[in-house]
Design an enzyme around this catalytic site. Structure first.
Site, PDB file in Angstrom:
ATOM      1  N   HIS C 379      -9.867  87.528   4.777  1.00  0.00           N
ATOM      2  CA  HIS C 379      -8.519  87.577   5.681  1.00  0.00           C
ATOM      3  C   HIS C 379      -9.013  87.589   7.152  1.00  0.00           C
ATOM      4  O   HIS C 379      -8.658  87.367   8.113  1.00  0.00           O
ATOM      5  CB  HIS C 379      -7.814  88.681   5.004  1.00  0.00           C
ATOM      6  CG  HIS C 379      -6.685  89.217   6.122  1.00  0.00           C
ATOM      7  ND1 HIS C 379      -5.733  88.350   6.548  1.00  0.00           N
ATOM      8  CD2 HIS C 379      -6.703  90.229   6.924  1.00  0.00           C
ATOM      9  CE1 HIS C 379      -4.815  89.258   7.389  1.00  0.00           C
ATOM     10  NE2 HIS C 379      -5.387  90.419   7.527  1.00  0.00           N
ATOM     11  N   ARG C 442     -16.075  93.595  -1.611  1.00  0.00           N
ATOM     12  CA  ARG C 442     -16.724  93.456  -0.497  1.00  0.00           C
ATOM     13  C   ARG C 442     -17.497  94.570  -0.185  1.00  0.00           C
ATOM     14  O   ARG C 442     -17.656  95.204  -1.369  1.00  0.00           O
ATOM     15  CB  ARG C 442     -15.363  93.693   0.654  1.00  0.00           C
ATOM     16  CG  ARG C 442     -14.833  95.195   0.703  1.00  0.00           C
ATOM     17  CD  ARG C 442     -13.662  95.300   1.554  1.00  0.00           C
ATOM     18  NE  ARG C 442     -14.131  95.535   2.881  1.00  0.00           N
ATOM     19  CZ  ARG C 442     -13.361  95.727   3.782  1.00  0.00           C
ATOM     20  NH1 ARG C 442     -12.112  96.361   3.638  1.00  0.00           N
ATOM     21  NH2 ARG C 442     -13.623  96.014   5.135  1.00  0.00           N
ATOM     22  N   ARG C 443     -18.282  94.441   0.874  1.00  0.00           N
ATOM     23  CA  ARG C 443     -19.415  95.386   1.201  1.00  0.00           C
ATOM     24  C   ARG C 443     -20.341  95.673   0.158  1.00  0.00           C
ATOM     25  O   ARG C 443     -20.604  96.916  -0.175  1.00  0.00           O
ATOM     26  CB  ARG C 443     -18.645  96.808   1.515  1.00  0.00           C
ATOM     27  CG  ARG C 443     -17.586  96.793   2.708  1.00  0.00           C
ATOM     28  CD  ARG C 443     -16.882  97.802   3.003  1.00  0.00           C
ATOM     29  NE  ARG C 443     -16.544  97.987   4.383  1.00  0.00           N
ATOM     30  CZ  ARG C 443     -16.045  99.015   4.833  1.00  0.00           C
ATOM     31  NH1 ARG C 443     -15.614 100.007   4.095  1.00  0.00           N
ATOM     32  NH2 ARG C 443     -15.636  98.934   6.277  1.00  0.00           N
TER      33      ARG C 443
END
Lengths: 67, 171, 571
Positions: C379, C442-443
């Protein structure tokens, strides 16, 4: 209206998400297509843009010849 | 101030969309009863988790017929239980997870589902799920928690009733 | 005809100094982005997964904070000077904030990059959200504080310029670009209270060892008090360009000046009391407070939807001025050869896509499916990574010639660059969104886990990984082309008119609009009240839970720590 080289380039760029998401669209209706289908969609779209580009520069040349 | 007719139409449609969004979420919370993380879990002393009645011995506890509580401690870089041994819960039961952290902020995500929460030291996250299918789920820590963050994972096993042994999963 | 550098040579130097920092950060940050895209998909690995988080921290800080905000500092200096038609009141003050912000950037970057060399003993692998109790070296927090103070002084400088102008023009409406700069800075002052308190009161003393413990939920909530409005601080420069520059590039003029003002006022009012929407999944915050944040967030869609209308309407007006006709055929009449125009138009298109995924994020209940998955960076690579970054790069093709008095080196390369960015981002962001739906977090440095496999609804995880790697590579090539074009432009010969820098007046001007729009005191007061309403009770309950300074000791992010922890896991 003439399709300029720059306009054609932008259309080519825009065709990429269209080709990717066409596969998703088929997926929603339960038709699972392989990755290669994205390549096929993209090839079809590129061909269509190429035809439009050649046609518009031809008609432009015609128009120019008449003047 | 002059506002174009189309722009007024657009403005109205935009407001309708916004109110519609808020309405669906409000309905989800009140009407459909979608459970969300809030402050119900209360607090714990992160330095003294081992003295906590439940987090001192984390695992699966039966709280009623077909109702279970699962206490999970997240810490660098494991879930306890979950990592060394899978969390085991019976199918067709109501399971409430209680998750906290012993050190930094972690995430607790049952992969591919909306069972997902932050684990914050000092705070307890609670959420309830229904187990409707016998299968294994992965768990990942989805908040960066240090240099081996990518190794922090685990498993939840939803098992048939007759295979469930509370003492096994209870760790 | 003279351009900006001829009229305001000193201010042009300031803008150039800011943009130089921005572009250097962009180059380094983009390189780290490439390294990450190839590493986390397992395509090419240059170092261990432990160092991935140093790269990730540097990528986030250099691009999301340094590139965007230094570009803003430059752009706003240009906008204030040209729209007030006067030099800045005190150029020494101006250079002081430039220097302070640069020094802060160097300190923070040094603390992060030192993480590559464990022997130095300095590390800040805490990512750009730096959630306590992960602890970075004090240099990281100190640099951050200097950087923020630098932006505060920049705002003060611009307000002083406005006050001088007001003395000479007591009855005029505030020029539109100045209005945009001032409302954005008011929003920024309000928003940075959160991060300033977090860093100066809690994290800095704690990193020096003066305070032993923190309340992690409190510092996290203060971070997001700042962390959401900061995205509008990135976005407002792009909006300024879409409202005031894009219509001109399209061959027309802005549709409506008053509605542009309404949009910026709405951002001032609503940007800050929404931060809790990043904490939907946090324990310790009651559902009601989250619901209030969500309601505000949804209303924040309004100014962006209004902007979509104005931008498209202004472009259509421009196209019709250029002879465009028909319902959609006018699109063909737009100046697609101009990279500044095409880049901004493509950025706007991608922002629409980013807006849709943002609506999913904002929905309190569906957020649970995608929270902290790869969907989220998918996003924000559409929003800050394209709507903002691509607009800034595209805008540079028009702006930089005004600062140097030299023509752009190559328009075709510029066009290829913006188109490449669009295509690269389509690949990368599309795959990130999908991987997020499959639960990929994520990450994280690794593409897969040992105890389970991710399942996608369509295609395979491998093809999504490949799509991310290809997209990331195209994006990096795009930044290389951009940097090359900027460098080559810097050594062109100076010319009289490097670019047409005139901005035509809007179709409907400010004159007919209510004067209350320009009442900055009123809007600021309402914004403060909204923040007090949204945050007082949640903050009070968080402090009540664990006290101001909490009971959680710090966990330094150092490699040595990793080895011990790993030993702990094995044992």
């Amino acid at each position: 209206m003439r399709l300029t080289p720059a306009g054609a380039l932008v259309l080519v760029a825009f065709s990429v998400p269209v080709a990717i998401e066409l596969r998703t669209l088929f997926g929603i209706f339960g038709v699972a297509l392989p990755l290669a289908s994205v390549v096929v969609f993209e090839a079809v779209l590129l061909a269509a843009i190429a035809v439009a580009y050649v046609a518009s520069s031809d008609s432009d040349a015609d128009a120019a010849a008449k003047h | 101030m002059e506002i174009h007719a189309y722009e007024k139409l657009w403005l109205g449609a935009a407001l309708l969309l916004i109110v519609g969004f808020i309405g669906t979420v409000a309905f989800g919370a009140v009407g459909a009863g979608v459970d969300m993380i809030d402050d119900d879990g209360g607090t714990v002393d992160p330095g003294a988790l081992d003295q906590h009645p439940k987090f001192g011995d984390p695992g699966v506890y039966q709280s009623g017929p077909n109702e279970y509580d699962v206490y999970v401690v997240a810490q660098q870089f494991q879930f306890q239980p979950g990592t060394a041994e899978a969390i085991e819960v019976p199918v067709d039961s109501t399971v409430t997870f209680h998750v906290t952290s012993a050190d930094v902020i972690h995430g607790f995500e049952v992969v591919g589902t909306n069972a997902n929460t932050m684990a914050i030291p000092g705070q307890v996250s609670t959420f309830t799920v229904e187990t409707d299918e016998v299968r294994d789920h992965g768990i990942v820590c989805n908040e960066y928690c240090g240099s081996a963050h990518h190794a922090m994972e685990g498993t939840v096993k939803v098992v048939p009733d007759d295979e469930f042994n509370a003492t096994d999963g209870g760790a | 005809m003279a351009t900006f550098v001829d009229r305001y040579p000193e201010e042009a130097s300031v803008v150039k100094a800011c943009l130089t920092v921005a572009f250097v950060s962009l180059g380094i940050g983009a390189f780290f982005g490439l390294v990450q895209a190839l590493h986390r998909t397992g395509v090419v690995r240059l170092f261990s997964s432990v160092d991935y988080y140093t790269v990730l921290t540097a990528h986030g800080v250099l691009l999301a904070l340094v590139f965007t905000i230094f570009f803003l500092l430059g752009l706003f200096t240009w906008a204030i000077t040209r729209s007030l038609e006067r030099p800045l009141p005190n150029i020494r003050l101006t250079w002081a904030w430039v220097g302070l912000a640069q020094a802060g950037t160097v300190a923070t970057a040094a603390a992060i990059l030192a993480g590559f060399v464990p022997d130095i003993g300095v590390s800040a692998d805490v990512l750009f959200t730096f959630y306590a109790p992960m602890k970075a070296h004090p240099l990281f927090y100190a640099g951050l504080a200097m950087f923020i103070v630098g932006t505060w002084l920049a705002g003060a400088d611009w307000f002083l310029a406005y006050r001088e102008w007001r003395k000479d023009n007591p009855d005029e409406r505030i020029p539109l670009q100045t209005f945009m700069v001032l409302t954005t800075m008011l929003m920024w002052y309000l928003a940075t209270i959160g991060v300033a308190v977090e860093v100066v009161v809690f994290l800095l003393p704690w990193s020096f060892g003066i305070v032993e413990t923190v309340n992690p939920l409190l510092t996290r909530t203060l971070f997001w008090f700042f962390g959401h409005p900061v995205v509008y601080f990135w976005l407002m420069p792009a909006y300024l360009m879409w409202y005031t520059i894009l219509p001109k590039l399209a061959g027309g003029r802005l549709f409506s000046d008053p509605l542009a003002r309404v949009v910026f006022v709405l951002f001032l009012l609503l940007s800050t009391p929404v931060g809790i929407h990043h904490q939907y999944l946090d324990p310790g915050i009651a559902e009601g407070f989250k619901f209030i944040a969500m309601t505000n967030t949804m209303f924040l869609l309004l100014p962006s939807l209004l902007t979509a209308f104005t931008v498209v309407a202004s472009m259509e007006h421009g196209a019709r001025q250029r002879g465009g006709e028909g319902r959609l055929r006018w699109l063909g009449a737009l100046p697609w050869r101009d990279p500044a125009f095409t880049g901004m138009a493509l950025a706007g298109l991608m922002f629409a896509a980013g807006g849709f995924s943002g609506m999913i994020n904002a929905g309190m209940n569906i957020n649970y499916l995608i929270h902290n998955t790869l969907w989220v960076p998918g996003h924000f690579h559409l929003t800050v990574g394209t709507a903002v970054a691509l607009t800034m790069m595209a805008g540079s093709y028009w702006l930089v010639p005004q600062l140097t008095g030299r023509k752009l080196y190559s328009r075709p390369i510029g066009l290829a660059q913006v188109v490449l960015w669009f295509v690269g981002m389509v690949f990368m962001s599309n795959a990130m969104h999908r991987a997020g739906l499959a639960g990929v977090p994520r990450r994280t440095a690794e593409p897969q886990y040992n105890s389970f496999d991710f399942t996608t609804t369509m295609g395979s995880i491998e093809e999504l990984q490949l799509q991310i790697a290809v997209g990331g590579t195209l994006l990096f090539v795009s930044v290389v082309l951009f940097s090359f074009n900027m460098l080559a432009s810097a050594i062109e010969d100076p010319v009289e008119t490097p670019v047409d820098d005139r901005l035509p007046a809007p179709l409907s001007g400010a004159d007919g609009s209510p004067r209350v729009l320009d009442n900055l005191r009123l809007w600021t007061a309402i914004a403060v009240v909204l923040v007090v309403l949204a945050y007082t009770l949640p903050l009070a309950s968080i402090v009540q839970d664990a006290g101001l300074f909490g009971n959680v000791p710090g966990v330094p992010m150092l490699i040595g720590n990793f080895v011990e922890s790993l030993a702990g896991v094995i044992a």
